[in-house]
Design an enzyme around this catalytic site. Structure first.
Site, PDB file in Angstrom:
ATOM      1  N   THR A 121       0.815  -1.219   0.000  1.00 28.90           N
ATOM      2  CA  THR A 121       0.000   0.000   0.000  1.00 28.90           C
ATOM      3  C   THR A 121       0.851   1.274   0.000  1.00 28.90           C
ATOM      4  OG1 THR A 121      -1.465   1.290   1.450  1.00 28.90           O
ATOM      5  CG2 THR A 121      -0.113  -0.334   2.533  1.00 28.90           C
ATOM      6  N   ASP A 122       0.253   2.359  -0.514  1.00 30.63           N
ATOM      7  CA  ASP A 122       0.928   3.674  -0.474  1.00 30.63           C
ATOM      8  C   ASP A 122       1.152   4.159   0.963  1.00 30.63           C
ATOM      9  OD1 ASP A 122      -1.754   4.211   0.119  1.00 30.63           O
ATOM     10  OD2 ASP A 122      -2.015   5.755  -1.406  1.00 30.63           O
ATOM     11  N   TYR A 145      -1.409  -0.242  11.121  1.00 28.98           N
ATOM     12  CA  TYR A 145      -1.670  -0.921   9.844  1.00 28.98           C
ATOM     13  C   TYR A 145      -0.512  -0.662   8.871  1.00 28.98           C
ATOM     14  CZ  TYR A 145      -3.338  -1.352   5.006  1.00 28.98           C
ATOM     15  OH  TYR A 145      -3.437  -1.645   3.668  1.00 28.98           O
ATOM     16  N   LYS A 149       2.326  -3.281   7.213  1.00 28.71           N
ATOM     17  CA  LYS A 149       2.527  -3.503   5.766  1.00 28.71           C
ATOM     18  C   LYS A 149       3.981  -3.184   5.379  1.00 28.71           C
ATOM     19  CE  LYS A 149      -0.260  -4.472   3.126  1.00 28.71           C
ATOM     20  NZ  LYS A 149      -0.785  -5.805   2.674  1.00 28.71           N
TER      21      LYS A 149
END
Ligand SMILES: NC(=O)c1ccc[n+]([C@@H]2O[C@H](COP(=O)([O-])OP(=O)(O)OC[C@H]3O[C@@H](n4cnc5c(N)ncnc54)[C@H](O)[C@@H]3O)[C@@H](O)[C@H]2O)c1
Length: 328
Positions: A121-122, A145, A149
């Site tokens: 994810t960005d 979160y 990641k």
């Protein structure tokens, strides 16, 4: 090609499986999903074909993961705890699924010499003032979160460097489209607006995200699967930065609902102001570009949620509720 899709009952994983089935007849797919938050059994309910099978199980289950990995050519890991708010309330499940989960998969692909695509994810790059993050940009995650990641990415990188594993990382911006849990902004807004209920927006609503239609993301992953280079990472973006308030207003306008439904709430702790990705590498090296405009994709998305009443029956009403944060 034999593919193990993990997290295939979730939003992007289910769209990805349907996209493969729509485009290719020579794939066989195993979907491993633990039915955790974000999943919806209705997402793939219509799938009764012989080259697809569903296994209920956890990606942290070493024996199960090893057995399934041994049967396929490639693992595409969508499985993750994915909601930032939940990660702030309780980070533990994020550590389990997003870090121990990828470790378990990496061990299995190392043992069986299989290929992995890790969906990231960005958010690993954190909040950016003006620039767009390219692939070599430093990580600066803000939420548990995002940190989980980023940790997963560093583990994947270590397995390519140390064990020469065949792995690629893709990082995408915010997805929207059919089959997303209404704990997320766009489906939540549509479902609340339909019932003329108040739509909560954190803070001033000026936080910016870079939005992409889910099928454009799926097509980018397929491009990486066929043409991506071992050990590389690819950023995926439709260069479509919009603030949350503008999105909610757009939805209300398409649904012909009053702006008075908007209700500002306390801001999420550590709320990143802006994410933005530079996706020129995947465009120039792999020839991918998005094909849906935001206006077209959003209209299609709204219609889908309003029409699919059976899908909505499966949603626990607590998923549509917003977590309320105390002011600090
Ligand atoms: N949604 C976005 O905008 C976005 C953007 C960029 C990247 N991503 C990444 O894409 C992936 C998919 O996101 P999503 O929005 O579809 O999430 P989602 O929450 O809709 O789906 C995640 C799925 O993974 C499953 N899962 C979670 N932990 C598991 C475990 N330990 N074992 C087995 N299954 C497990 C859940 O049951 C669920 O079906 C995630 O890795 C996420 O980080 C999402």
């Amino acid at each position: 090609m034999r593919v193990l899709v993990t997290g295939g009952l979730g939003f992007i994983g289910s769209n990805f499986i349907l996209r493969i089935i729509d485009k290719y007849s020579d794939f066989s797919i195993i979907n491993l999903d633990a039915c955790l938050p974000g999943s919806n059994k209705q997402n793939l309910n219509e799938l009764k074909i012989k080259n697809y099978s569903y296994v209920k199980g956890n990606i942290t289950n070493k024996k199960l993961v090893e057995r399934l990995v041994s049967r396929v050519d490639v693992v595409i890991n969508f499985a993750a705890e994915s909601h930032v708010d939940r990660s702030i309330v309780n980070p533990r499940p994020f550590i389990d699924s997003n870090i121990i989960g990828i470790y378990t998969i990496l061990e299995a692909i190392r043992k069986h010499k299989k290929k992995l695509i890790q969906i990231s994810t960005d958010e690993v790059f954190g909040s950016l003032k003006s620039q767009s993050a390219h692939e070599k940009f430093p990580f600066n995650p803000s939420s548990p979160y995002a940190a989980s990641k980023a940790s997963a990415e560093t583990l994947v990188k270590s397995y390519t460097t140390t064990y020469d594993c065949d792995a690629i990382i893709t990082r995408c911006t915010n997805n929207y489209g059919p089959r997303q849990s209404p704990e997320k902004l766009i489906p939540k807004t549509i479902l609340l607006a339909e019932k003329n209920k108040k739509i909560p927006i954190y803070g001033t609503g000026k936080n910016i995200r870079d939005w992409i239609f889910v099928l454009d993301h799926c097509d980018a992953i397929l491009r990486v699967l066929f043409k991506g280079k071992k050990g590389e990472s690819y950023n995926i973006s439709a260069q479509n930065e919009i603030d949350n308030l503008t999105i909610v207003k757009k939805i209300l306008s398409i649904m012909k609902k009053p702006k008075g439904l908007i209700q500002f709430t306390n801001d999420r702790p550590g709320h990143d102001f802006r994410y933005s990705l530079d996706s020129s590498k995947i465009s120039s090296n792999l020839g991918w570009k998005p094909s849906h405009s935001f206006e077209e994709g959003l209209k299609h998305t709204i219609e889908w949620y309003l029409e699919n009443k059976k899908w909505r029956k499966n949603i626990p009403s607590k998923e549509i509720k917003t977590i309320s944060w105390k002011t600090r």
